[in-house]
Design a protein around this motif. Structure first.
Motif, PDB file in Angstrom:
ATOM      1  N   LYS A 114       0.756  -1.246  -0.122  1.00  0.00           N
ATOM      2  CA  LYS A 114       0.001  -0.024  -0.252  1.00  0.00           C
ATOM      3  C   LYS A 114       0.788   1.232   0.103  1.00  0.00           C
ATOM      4  O   LYS A 114       0.510   2.316  -0.738  1.00  0.00           O
ATOM      5  N   ARG A 115       1.994   1.221   0.967  1.00  0.00           N
ATOM      6  CA  ARG A 115       2.824   2.373   0.961  1.00  0.00           C
ATOM      7  C   ARG A 115       3.457   2.685  -0.558  1.00  0.00           C
ATOM      8  O   ARG A 115       3.552   3.908  -0.833  1.00  0.00           O
ATOM      9  N   ALA A 116       3.812   1.530  -1.130  1.00  0.00           N
ATOM     10  CA  ALA A 116       4.456   1.715  -2.595  1.00  0.00           C
ATOM     11  C   ALA A 116       3.450   2.174  -3.541  1.00  0.00           C
ATOM     12  O   ALA A 116       3.751   3.223  -4.252  1.00  0.00           O
ATOM     13  N   LEU A 117       2.274   1.859  -3.464  1.00  0.00           N
ATOM     14  CA  LEU A 117       1.086   2.424  -4.381  1.00  0.00           C
ATOM     15  C   LEU A 117       0.939   3.826  -4.025  1.00  0.00           C
ATOM     16  O   LEU A 117       0.761   4.458  -5.063  1.00  0.00           O
ATOM     17  N   MET A 118       1.083   4.187  -2.833  1.00  0.00           N
ATOM     18  CA  MET A 118       0.758   5.644  -2.516  1.00  0.00           C
ATOM     19  C   MET A 118       1.836   6.352  -3.145  1.00  0.00           C
ATOM     20  O   MET A 118       1.736   7.414  -3.558  1.00  0.00           O
ATOM     21  N   ALA A 119       3.060   5.876  -2.905  1.00  0.00           N
ATOM     22  CA  ALA A 119       4.148   6.656  -3.515  1.00  0.00           C
ATOM     23  C   ALA A 119       4.157   6.759  -5.063  1.00  0.00           C
ATOM     24  O   ALA A 119       4.490   7.777  -5.643  1.00  0.00           O
ATOM     25  N   GLN A 120       3.989   5.797  -5.492  1.00  0.00           N
ATOM     26  CA  GLN A 120       3.518   5.743  -6.865  1.00  0.00           C
ATOM     27  C   GLN A 120       2.565   6.674  -7.661  1.00  0.00           C
ATOM     28  O   GLN A 120       2.679   7.453  -8.618  1.00  0.00           O
ATOM     29  N   LYS A 121       1.480   6.607  -6.765  1.00  0.00           N
ATOM     30  CA  LYS A 121       0.360   7.730  -6.906  1.00  0.00           C
ATOM     31  C   LYS A 121       0.749   9.281  -6.844  1.00  0.00           C
ATOM     32  O   LYS A 121       0.336  10.035  -7.676  1.00  0.00           O
ATOM     33  N   THR A 122       1.272   9.246  -5.819  1.00  0.00           N
ATOM     34  CA  THR A 122       1.919  10.846  -5.626  1.00  0.00           C
ATOM     35  C   THR A 122       2.969  11.167  -6.585  1.00  0.00           C
ATOM     36  O   THR A 122       2.955  12.367  -7.285  1.00  0.00           O
ATOM     37  N   PHE A 123       3.896  10.295  -7.046  1.00  0.00           N
ATOM     38  CA  PHE A 123       4.772  10.520  -8.152  1.00  0.00           C
ATOM     39  C   PHE A 123       4.113  11.124  -9.262  1.00  0.00           C
ATOM     40  O   PHE A 123       4.259  11.896  -9.984  1.00  0.00           O
ATOM     41  N   LEU A 124       2.742  10.211  -9.823  1.00  0.00           N
ATOM     42  CA  LEU A 124       2.252  10.523 -11.026  1.00  0.00           C
ATOM     43  C   LEU A 124       1.441  11.963 -10.807  1.00  0.00           C
ATOM     44  O   LEU A 124       1.294  12.525 -11.725  1.00  0.00           O
ATOM     45  N   GLU A 125       0.908  12.139  -9.621  1.00  0.00           N
ATOM     46  CA  GLU A 125       0.332  13.331  -9.353  1.00  0.00           C
ATOM     47  C   GLU A 125       1.122  14.459  -9.687  1.00  0.00           C
ATOM     48  O   GLU A 125       0.864  15.540 -10.031  1.00  0.00           O
ATOM     49  N   ILE A 139      -3.108   6.480 -12.487  1.00  0.00           N
ATOM     50  CA  ILE A 139      -3.845   6.598 -11.162  1.00  0.00           C
ATOM     51  C   ILE A 139      -5.008   5.753 -10.804  1.00  0.00           C
ATOM     52  O   ILE A 139      -5.090   5.523  -9.595  1.00  0.00           O
ATOM     53  N   LEU A 140      -5.907   5.776 -11.611  1.00  0.00           N
ATOM     54  CA  LEU A 140      -7.252   4.819 -11.743  1.00  0.00           C
ATOM     55  C   LEU A 140      -6.793   3.634 -11.272  1.00  0.00           C
ATOM     56  O   LEU A 140      -7.259   2.745 -10.248  1.00  0.00           O
ATOM     57  N   ASP A 141      -5.807   3.120 -12.094  1.00  0.00           N
ATOM     58  CA  ASP A 141      -5.303   1.566 -11.591  1.00  0.00           C
ATOM     59  C   ASP A 141      -4.612   1.362 -10.330  1.00  0.00           C
ATOM     60  O   ASP A 141      -5.055   0.339  -9.555  1.00  0.00           O
ATOM     61  N   ILE A 142      -3.833   2.388  -9.822  1.00  0.00           N
ATOM     62  CA  ILE A 142      -3.193   2.563  -8.586  1.00  0.00           C
ATOM     63  C   ILE A 142      -4.455   2.424  -7.380  1.00  0.00           C
ATOM     64  O   ILE A 142      -4.218   2.027  -6.531  1.00  0.00           O
ATOM     65  N   SER A 143      -5.431   3.265  -7.734  1.00  0.00           N
ATOM     66  CA  SER A 143      -6.467   3.425  -6.729  1.00  0.00           C
ATOM     67  C   SER A 143      -7.453   2.246  -6.624  1.00  0.00           C
ATOM     68  O   SER A 143      -7.571   1.656  -5.231  1.00  0.00           O
ATOM     69  N   LYS A 144      -7.373   1.603  -7.512  1.00  0.00           N
ATOM     70  CA  LYS A 144      -8.386   0.288  -7.671  1.00  0.00           C
ATOM     71  C   LYS A 144      -7.571  -0.622  -6.771  1.00  0.00           C
ATOM     72  O   LYS A 144      -7.686  -1.515  -5.995  1.00  0.00           O
ATOM     73  N   ALA A 145      -6.150  -0.924  -7.205  1.00  0.00           N
ATOM     74  CA  ALA A 145      -5.200  -1.542  -6.251  1.00  0.00           C
ATOM     75  C   ALA A 145      -5.066  -1.403  -4.911  1.00  0.00           C
ATOM     76  O   ALA A 145      -5.206  -2.308  -4.122  1.00  0.00           O
ATOM     77  N   ASP A 146      -5.022  -0.177  -4.691  1.00  0.00           N
ATOM     78  CA  ASP A 146      -4.946   0.350  -3.180  1.00  0.00           C
ATOM     79  C   ASP A 146      -6.413  -0.219  -2.299  1.00  0.00           C
ATOM     80  O   ASP A 146      -6.403  -0.788  -1.262  1.00  0.00           O
ATOM     81  N   LEU A 147      -7.584  -0.039  -3.267  1.00  0.00           N
ATOM     82  CA  LEU A 147      -8.768  -0.661  -2.586  1.00  0.00           C
ATOM     83  C   LEU A 147      -8.774  -2.069  -2.500  1.00  0.00           C
ATOM     84  O   LEU A 147      -9.159  -2.641  -1.340  1.00  0.00           O
ATOM     85  N   ASP A 148      -8.254  -2.925  -3.251  1.00  0.00           N
ATOM     86  CA  ASP A 148      -8.013  -4.278  -3.089  1.00  0.00           C
ATOM     87  C   ASP A 148      -7.243  -4.590  -1.815  1.00  0.00           C
ATOM     88  O   ASP A 148      -7.612  -5.531  -0.959  1.00  0.00           O
ATOM     89  N   LYS A 149      -6.023  -3.873  -1.654  1.00  0.00           N
ATOM     90  CA  LYS A 149      -5.343  -4.011  -0.368  1.00  0.00           C
ATOM     91  C   LYS A 149      -6.039  -3.557   0.885  1.00  0.00           C
ATOM     92  O   LYS A 149      -5.982  -4.322   1.587  1.00  0.00           O
ATOM     93  N   GLN A 150      -6.917  -2.775   0.832  1.00  0.00           N
ATOM     94  CA  GLN A 150      -7.786  -2.396   1.997  1.00  0.00           C
ATOM     95  C   GLN A 150      -8.726  -3.330   2.290  1.00  0.00           C
ATOM     96  O   GLN A 150      -8.885  -3.879   3.295  1.00  0.00           O
ATOM     97  N   VAL A 151      -9.142  -3.959   1.196  1.00  0.00           N
ATOM     98  CA  VAL A 151     -10.312  -5.152   1.309  1.00  0.00           C
ATOM     99  C   VAL A 151      -9.461  -6.496   1.871  1.00  0.00           C
ATOM    100  O   VAL A 151      -9.821  -7.038   2.874  1.00  0.00           O
TER     101      VAL A 151
END
Length: 568
Positions: free
Chosen positions: A123-134, A169-181
């Motif tokens: 999750k932390r890696a996904l958030m870093a990737q999302k921040t980088f893209l933003e 970013i959408l793919d990262i958000s979906k992956a993050d949601l899967d991790k939360q579940v």
């Protein structure tokens, strides 16, 4: 130097040729049989051991830390003569948990916790990737604004770039949601394991080692049994009562509810359930003097003056004493307070207390057929014990003072030689579950009434025909109260029923209070003071199919004029 040491060793060997050391023989034992009492269990372990000639020690390792050392017993059999020495025990601290189930749960818990940490890292890696893209998006916006200002606009490039950023970013958000579940599901599993671990935890990482010295006349195979008692084990009897109303057949089936957290799983053992209570004392305490004193009614003056704070005097004597010591005064006060408490308690409704398993002076043991397994996690294991031979007949009970509903009752007599112990009873009528009750201790040939709920095919109506109070006059020096009732009962069944009707009439505690059953207004054939209950009347009637019956009751209570009657 070496030659000298060898010489010394040779001399010692010649001088002390019989010196030897007992060999330790580890025992790989299995639990073969368990006897469960109401607050402990007796465990029997068995093993087959090769023992040499002479002295040796067999060692049982990793026994429960909660075992009761005084209960350790050993016995064995072999083809050679073997003499056992005194059984020794030692408390050993272990690094690992003592219960096999605990070890499994802890290993599973650690695996899930590691998996959770891995998902959190993802999750932390996904958030870093999302921040980088933003951040790239923000930079692209600045570049686009500069291009617009310079009129150097290339729409196809920045539109394509924006679409790519959006998709990533959408793919990262979906992956993050899967991790939360996944984390939520893991948390549920972790909590379940923690709950089970709390139930099965033995509370200790220590064990007992038990050593048994022995002397064998020859090399042989020894079958050895070690028995000990452990707490944290119990059983309770529970029952099913299955009534068939067509044939009036009642079947009572007994089960044993066993629970244990001893730190050892009982797997494939011979299990016995005993009513013995080894934890209780073996003798009665000494009797003490049973002191009584003479009560003087004049002490009420003392009680009143003590309440008003004015002081006063009274006499209270025991045998020939004329002076009342302080201790006796306290006894009087306690006696008076106790009398008032008793009077108040009599006005309160009585309640039933669930009884513990009591044997009443006898011991029964139920041997469960087949191999039984009971886990050391506190969960209930319900075991079939057997059924009881009973003799039953059905009755319809009516208590019109309390309710206008009729209740189906199976009056049961226990046959055979085994008693029924107290326990929870589930009631089934014609295969339908109707409720639960508590079964008391029932000995052979003992009777008990089991209630199986309301019988809607018996109609009950109650009416008050007369309720009259008369005050005493000049000639009649007493007050009186007279009541008349009628209870209308109809059997709507297609078969006759046995009807039991119970009513109570006022019963005076004082001899000045008199109760009269008015025979002219009362249905005859009743039993007075039924079941040794003062004032209870009982009618036992055979009521044919579709038949109606009126039960009449009339009574009159009289008491001294100008006195107040309570409880009417």
């Amino acid at each position: 130097m070496m030659i000298r040491l060898f010489a010394v060793f040779l001399i010692m060997s010649l001088l002390f040729p019989s010196v030897s050391y007992a060999a330790d023989i580890p025992v790989d034992s299995q639990i073969k049989a368990v006897t469960v009492y109401n607050n402990r269990a007796k465990v029997i372990r068995e093993a087959v051991v090769d023992v040499p000639e002479g002295d040796s020690e067999i060692v049982f390792k990793n026994l429960p830390a909660i075992l009761l050392p005084d209960s350790l017993r050993v016995e064995g059999s072999s083809t050679a003569d073997i003499k056992f020495g005194a059984v020794m025990h030692k408390h050993v601290m272990e690094v690992d948990l003592t219960s096999e189930r605990e070890r499994e749960l802890n290993a599973e818990l650690e695996t899930l916790q590691d998996k959770r940490k891995y998902i959190e890292a993802e999750k932390r890696a996904l958030m870093a990737q999302k921040t980088f893209l933003e951040n790239i998006g923000k930079q692209a916006t600045l570049r686009t604004n500069e291009a617009i200002a310079e009129l150097n606009l290339q729409p196809e490039q920045w539109i394509s770039a924006a679409q790519t950023l959006k998709t990533n970013i959408l793919d990262i958000s979906k992956a993050d949601l899967d991790k939360q579940v996944a984390l939520r599901e893991l948390d549920h599993k972790i909590q379940q394991i923690r709950n089970e671990l709390n139930q099965s935890r033995t509370g200790s990482r220590s064990t007992y080692d038990v050593r048994v010295p022995l002397d064998s006349a020859a090399k042989t195979k020894l079958t050895v049994k070690l028995s000990y008692q452990v707490p944290n084990a119990s059983w309770q009897p529970i029952y099913d009562a299955r009534l068939g109303t067509e044939d009036e057949k009642l079947e009572i089936v007994q089960y044993g509810s066993v629970r244990q957290t001893t730190g050892e799983d009982w797997t494939g053992v011979k299990l016995s359930l005993s009513t013995a209570q080894p934890h209780r004392g073996t003798s009665l305490p000494d009797l003490q003097p049973y002191w009584v004193n003479i009560f003087d009614p004049e002490m009420s003056t003392l009680q009143k003056s003590r309440g008003s704070g004015m002081g006063g005097s009274a006499s209270f004597s025991a045998i020939s004493s004329n002076v009342m010591p302080t201790m006796e005064r306290l006894e009087v006060d306690a006696m008076m307070d106790g009398d008032r408490a008793f009077e108040e308690a009599e006005k309160k409704e009585a309640s039933f207390v669930t009884a513990d398993i009591e044997t009443g002076g006898f011991v029964s043991e139920y041997k469960i057929s087949g191999a039984v397994s009971v886990l050391s996690n506190g969960s209930e294991t319900k075991l079939m014990v057997g059924d009881f031979d009973t003799e039953s007949h059905l009755e319809i009970h009516v208590k019109p003072q309390l309710s206008t509903e009729a209740f189906l009752v199976a009056r049961t007599k226990l046959k055979g030689e085994s008693p029924i112990l107290p326990g929870k009873l589930s009631l089934f009528r014609d295969g339908a579950y109707v409720g639960q009750t508590h079964l008391p201790l029932l000995r052979p040939e003992g009777e008990h009434a089991l209630f199986f709920g309301v019988d809607d095919k018996v109609s009950v109506k109650r009416k008050t025909l007369k309720d009259e109070h008369k005050a005493g006059g000049v000639i009649v020096r007493s007050d009186s109260h007279e009541r008349h009732y009628v209870t209308e009962i109809e059997n709507l069944h297609k078969m006759p029923v046995r009807l039991i009707v119970k009513e109570t009439v006022p019963a005076g505690r004082d001899k000045k209070i008199e109760t009269e059953i008015l025979e002219k207004y009362t249905t005859q054939g009743y039993l007075a003071d039924a079941a040794n209950i003062k004032g209870m009347l009982r009618w036992d009637i055979e009521l044919a199919a579709k038949q109606k019956k009126d039960i009449e009751l009339g009574w009159k209570v009289t008491w001294p004029k100008d006195q107040t009657l309570s409880g009417l």
